[in-house]
Design an enzyme around this catalytic site. Structure first.
Site, PDB file in Angstrom:
ATOM      1  N   GLY A 276      -7.775  -1.112   7.316  1.00  0.00           N
ATOM      2  CA  GLY A 276      -7.596  -0.535   5.988  1.00  0.00           C
ATOM      3  C   GLY A 276      -6.512  -1.259   5.222  1.00  0.00           C
TER       4      GLY A 276
ATOM      5  N   GLY B 209      -3.733  -0.912   1.697  1.00  0.00           N
ATOM      6  CA  GLY B 209      -3.121  -0.128   0.636  1.00  0.00           C
ATOM      7  C   GLY B 209      -2.408  -1.053  -0.331  1.00  0.00           C
TER       8      GLY B 209
ATOM      9  N   PHE C  22       0.802  -1.553  -0.738  1.00  0.00           N
ATOM     10  CA  PHE C  22       1.938  -2.271  -0.172  1.00  0.00           C
ATOM     11  C   PHE C  22       1.778  -2.548   1.322  1.00  0.00           C
ATOM     12  CE2 PHE C  22       3.648   0.294  -3.697  1.00  0.00           C
ATOM     13  CZ  PHE C  22       4.152  -0.721  -4.504  1.00  0.00           C
TER      14      PHE C  22
ATOM     15  N   VAL D 253      -3.469  -2.306   7.435  1.00  0.00           N
ATOM     16  CA  VAL D 253      -3.513  -1.824   8.813  1.00  0.00           C
ATOM     17  C   VAL D 253      -4.546  -2.639   9.578  1.00  0.00           C
ATOM     18  CG1 VAL D 253      -3.912   0.148  10.343  1.00  0.00           C
ATOM     19  CG2 VAL D 253      -2.876   0.509   8.087  1.00  0.00           C
TER      20      VAL D 253
ATOM     21  N   LYS E 267       0.424  -1.217  11.320  1.00  0.00           N
ATOM     22  CA  LYS E 267       0.588  -1.137   9.872  1.00  0.00           C
ATOM     23  C   LYS E 267       1.614  -2.171   9.466  1.00  0.00           C
ATOM     24  CE  LYS E 267       1.278   2.211   6.123  1.00  0.00           C
ATOM     25  NZ  LYS E 267       1.470   3.654   5.800  1.00  0.00           N
TER      26      LYS E 267
ATOM     27  N   ASP F 135      -0.272  13.892   1.278  1.00  0.00           N
ATOM     28  CA  ASP F 135      -1.437  13.033   1.014  1.00  0.00           C
ATOM     29  C   ASP F 135      -2.540  13.311   2.032  1.00  0.00           C
ATOM     30  OD1 ASP F 135      -2.846  11.183  -0.478  1.00  0.00           O
ATOM     31  OD2 ASP F 135      -2.083   9.449   0.630  1.00  0.00           O
TER      32      ASP F 135
END
Length: 301
Positions: free
Chosen positions: A34, A36, A38, A41, A56, A146
């Site tokens: 995955g 994001g 910033f 992963v 991460k 979240d």
């Protein structure tokens, strides 16, 4: 001035993380799991223990130093079978690595997309596990902020694991938080109204959105624009599909109360027949967890 700021940032990072010189030889990076804004992963292979882990990778920018420290500190403090475990933290000059438990079956979001919606029996079991994880967080004064289907992972035994504490906050009872954060379709009304808010009810609202999604395959709020979506959320304008059983429908309605003081606490949810009647099947410590690298000691600023 920039050189001084850089030195201060490095000091902050050294206070929070261990430095492991042989990181590159201990871990073999594999596929991306995955991405994001910033971070990214990746799945990795821990050579000494022949174990798959998730890593991460975060960029050490000046403005992101404190959030990285907070995320690592929070994850280090949590130990629950339905929360992704942090094993190790490695800091380099420009990059920080969070080495975590690997959940081989991927995101709950992907499972829902694949099958359309989950069977009610599976929803009850997984949702009960997620509630257990959130209860543990709230009992330890942590709000996630979240909770969403892409932040719920499924392990090799089919059990749910709450992950990604990048927006999590440490709170004391009665403390108010400020500022918008999270993923808009999952956000509670108070997050959209520029007011200070209590953290736990925000997680409760997100659980309601998640439960709705698990059973219907769709999010309860789907405005075509930001303005429309915001209005749907603030007015709690949603309709539960007719196939959803009455007891679960009642839970969704309770969780998606506009007034945060009217939402149940996580302990009240735990006492609901839907949760009490579900076998949470909390997973035992797996071989993967016991063999993986141990989490290092972290000290926050």
């Amino acid at each position: 001035m920039m050189e001084q700021d850089l030195k201060m940032m490095e000091q902050d990072l050294k206070a929070c993380y261990s430095i492991e010189e042989n990181f590159d030889t201990n871990y073999k990076m594999l596929n991306t799991l995955g991405e994001g804004k910033f971070s990214v992963v990746k799945r990795a292979f821990h050579v000494p223990t022949s174990t798959s882990v998730a890593v991460k990778i975060l960029q050490n920018t000046k403005e992101y130093t404190s959030p990285i420290c907070r995320e690592a500190r929070i994850m280090k403090s949590l130990s629950h079978p339905n929360i992704i475990k942090l094993f190790h933290v490695v800091q380099r000059r420009e990059i920080t690595y969070l080495v975590m438990e690997y959940a081989s079956e991927g995101e709950l979001q992907d499972r829902i997309i694949k099958v359309g919606s989950l069977e009610e029996s599976e929803t009850r079991r997984l949702f009960a596990q997620i509630v257990h994880a959130v209860q543990y967080c709230h009992d330890h004064h942590i709000v996630h902020r979240d909770i969403k289907a892409s932040n719920i992972l499924i392990d090799c035994r089919g059990n749910a694991k709450l992950c990604d504490f990048g927006l999590a906050a440490e709170v004391i009872p009665g403390q108010k938080l400020a500022g918008f954060c999270g993923t808009l379709p999952y956000c509670a009304p108070e997050l959209l109204q520029a007011v200070k808010y209590e953290g736990p009810p925000v997680d409760i609202w997100s659980l309601g959105v998640l439960l709705f999604l698990m059973l219907s395959g769709n999010l309860p709020f789907q405005g075509r624009s930001f303005v429309d979506l915001k209005q749907e959320i603030i007015s709690a304008n949603f309709s539960i599909p007719s196939h959803v059983s009455i007891d679960i429908s009642n839970v969704i309605i309770e969780l998606l109360m506009i007034n945060p003081s009217r939402r149940p606490t996580i302990h009240q949810i735990m006492r609901h027949p839907m949760i009490r009647g579900s076998e949470a099947c909390l997973p035992p410590t797996s071989t993967q967890i016991s063999q993986a690298p141990q989490a290092t000691a972290l000290s926050g600023p």
